[in-house]
Write an enzyme that holds these catalytic residues in place. Structure first.
Site, mmCIF file in Angstrom:
data_model
loop_
_atom_site.group_PDB
_atom_site.id
_atom_site.type_symbol
_atom_site.label_atom_id
_atom_site.label_comp_id
_atom_site.label_asym_id
_atom_site.label_seq_id
_atom_site.Cartn_x
_atom_site.Cartn_y
_atom_site.Cartn_z
ATOM 1 N N SER A 3 14.816 -22.070 40.984
ATOM 2 C CA SER A 3 15.501 -21.171 41.909
ATOM 3 C C SER A 3 16.409 -20.188 41.177
ATOM 4 C CB SER A 3 16.323 -21.985 42.898
ATOM 5 O OG SER A 3 15.487 -22.866 43.609
HETATM 6 N N1 SAH Z 1 15.468 -27.528 42.737
HETATM 7 C C1 SAH Z 1 14.597 -26.746 41.885
HETATM 8 C C2 SAH Z 1 13.653 -25.877 42.691
HETATM 9 C C3 SAH Z 1 12.256 -26.352 42.598
HETATM 10 S S1 SAH Z 1 11.135 -25.440 43.646
HETATM 11 C C4 SAH Z 1 15.454 -25.911 40.942
HETATM 12 O O1 SAH Z 1 16.568 -26.274 40.688
HETATM 13 O O2 SAH Z 1 14.987 -24.902 40.423
HETATM 14 C C5 SAH Z 1 11.002 -26.553 45.024
HETATM 15 C C6 SAH Z 1 10.417 -27.895 44.722
HETATM 16 O O3 SAH Z 1 10.240 -28.579 45.963
HETATM 17 C C7 SAH Z 1 9.036 -27.890 44.057
HETATM 18 O O4 SAH Z 1 9.135 -28.546 42.817
HETATM 19 C C8 SAH Z 1 8.152 -28.643 45.032
HETATM 20 O O5 SAH Z 1 7.175 -29.454 44.399
HETATM 21 C C9 SAH Z 1 9.162 -29.477 45.797
HETATM 22 N N2 SAH Z 1 8.726 -29.949 47.117
HETATM 23 C C10 SAH Z 1 8.024 -29.315 48.082
HETATM 24 N N3 SAH Z 1 7.820 -30.121 49.139
HETATM 25 C C11 SAH Z 1 8.417 -31.308 48.846
HETATM 26 C C12 SAH Z 1 8.527 -32.576 49.536
HETATM 27 N N4 SAH Z 1 8.001 -32.769 50.747
HETATM 28 N N5 SAH Z 1 9.197 -33.560 48.908
HETATM 29 C C13 SAH Z 1 9.743 -33.396 47.674
HETATM 30 N N6 SAH Z 1 9.655 -32.256 46.976
HETATM 31 C C14 SAH Z 1 8.994 -31.218 47.544
#
Ligand code: SAH
Length: 219
Positions: free
Chosen positions: A70
Site C-alpha cells: 500500500s
Molecule cells: N498490508 C499490505 C497490503 C497488501 S495488499 C501492505 O502493508 O502493503 C492486500 C492483501 O490482502 C493481499 O496480500 C491479498 O492477498 C490479501 N487478501 C485479500 N483477500 C484476503 C482475505 N480474504 N484474507 C486475507 N488476506 C486477503
C-alpha cells in the site's frame, strides 16, 4: 508505543524516511504517533530489490502474486482514522501482504494479529518482520473474511483489501467501542470507519482509495 522493539535497521534510509514523514505531514497526517511509526519502519526491506529505489516514494508498488504494497499516505491515513487519537489496543489486520502495514501497527501496539490468504506472501511477511525485530506480531495463513475467532474480540480491525460491505464476522469480533477501518466498494472505493457503539454500528466515510479486492478462501 513499542518502538524499542525495532532492531536491525541501518541508518542509511533514515534521511529518506524523514523526508517521507515530512511529505505525509504536508498531506495532512497529524497524529504524531502515526508519523513516528511511519518514520521508524524501513519500507525498503518489504520491497523487491529491483524496486527498492522507489521504496520511499508515496506510491503503491507490486508485491508479486498480483498484490501491491500500500501507498504510505493511505497506510498512515487509515491508521490515523483507526487509532482516532486513542490507542490501537488489540488489533487485527486483514491482508498482511509482505507485512509493511503490520510493522507500523506493531510499533503502535503490543497486541497485533495479521492474516493473509496467500501462503508465500505470509512467509515473506514473517521473514521481513523478524528482520526488523517485530517478533510480537502474530501472523496466520487464513481467510480474513472469517476474522480470527481465537483472538477476538479486537479493539481495532483494519482491512487492506476492498469489499462491498464490512464482513459480518469481522463486525461480530469488534469489542464494544471498537473500530474497523476498510476500503469500501468495488470499482469505486472510499475509506469507511465502522464504530461499535452502545446504540449499534455507526459508519463514517472518508477519502477515495484504490485497493485490491478481498477474496474468499486461501491459496
Ligand atoms: N498490508 C499490505 C497490503 C497488501 S495488499 C501492505 O502493508 O502493503 C492486500 C492483501 O490482502 C493481499 O496480500 C491479498 O492477498 C490479501 N487478501 C485479500 N483477500 C484476503 C482475505 N480474504 N484474507 C486475507 N488476506 C486477503
Amino acid at each position: 508505543m513499542n518502538s524499542a522493539a525495532l532492531t536491525g535497521i541501518g541508518m542509511t534510509s533514515q534521511r529518506t524516511r524523514s523526508r517521507m514523514v515530512e511529505r505525509l505531514r504536508a498531506l495532512g497526517i497529524s497524529d504524531s504517533r502515526v508519523l513516528h511509526a511511519m518514520g521508524l519502519v524501513p519500507r525498503h526491506i518489504f520491497i523487491e530489490p529491483a524496486l527498492a529505489n522507489r521504496a520511499y516514494d508515496d506510491t503503491a508498488l507490486p508485491l508479486g502474486f498480483g498484490q501491491t504494497i500500500s501507498q504510505p499516505f493511505v497506510v498512515a491515513r487509515m491508521i490515523e482514522i483507526l487509532i482516532a487519537g486513542r490507542e490501537l489496543g488489540k488489533t487485527l489486520e486483514i491482508g498482511a501482504g509482505c507485512g509493511y502495514q503490520a510493522a507500523i501497527l506493531g510499533v503502535l501496539s503490543k497486541q497485533v494479529f495479521a492474516v493473509e490468504r496467500i501462503a508465500p506472501l505470509l512467509t515473506r511477511a514473517r521473514q521481513n518482520l523478524k528482520q526488523i525485530g517485530l517478533s510480537h506480531i502474530r501472523l496466520k495463513h487464513a481467510d480474513g473474511n472469517l476474522g480470527l475467532a481465537e483472538a477476538a474480540p479486537f479493539d481495532t480491525i483494519i482491512l487492506a483489501a476492498a469489499a462491498a460491505s464490512a464482513p459480518q464476522k469481522l463486525l461480530a469480533q469488534l469489542a464494544p467501542g471498537g473500530r474497523l477501518v476498510m476500503p469500501l466498494g468495488t470499482a469505486e472505493q472510499v475509506i469507511s470507519l465502522v464504530e461499535r457503539t452502545d446504540g449499534g454500528f455507526v459508519e463514517t466515510r472518508f477519502d477515495a482509495v484504490r485497493f485490491v479486492p478481498l477474496l474468499p478462501g486461501v491459496e
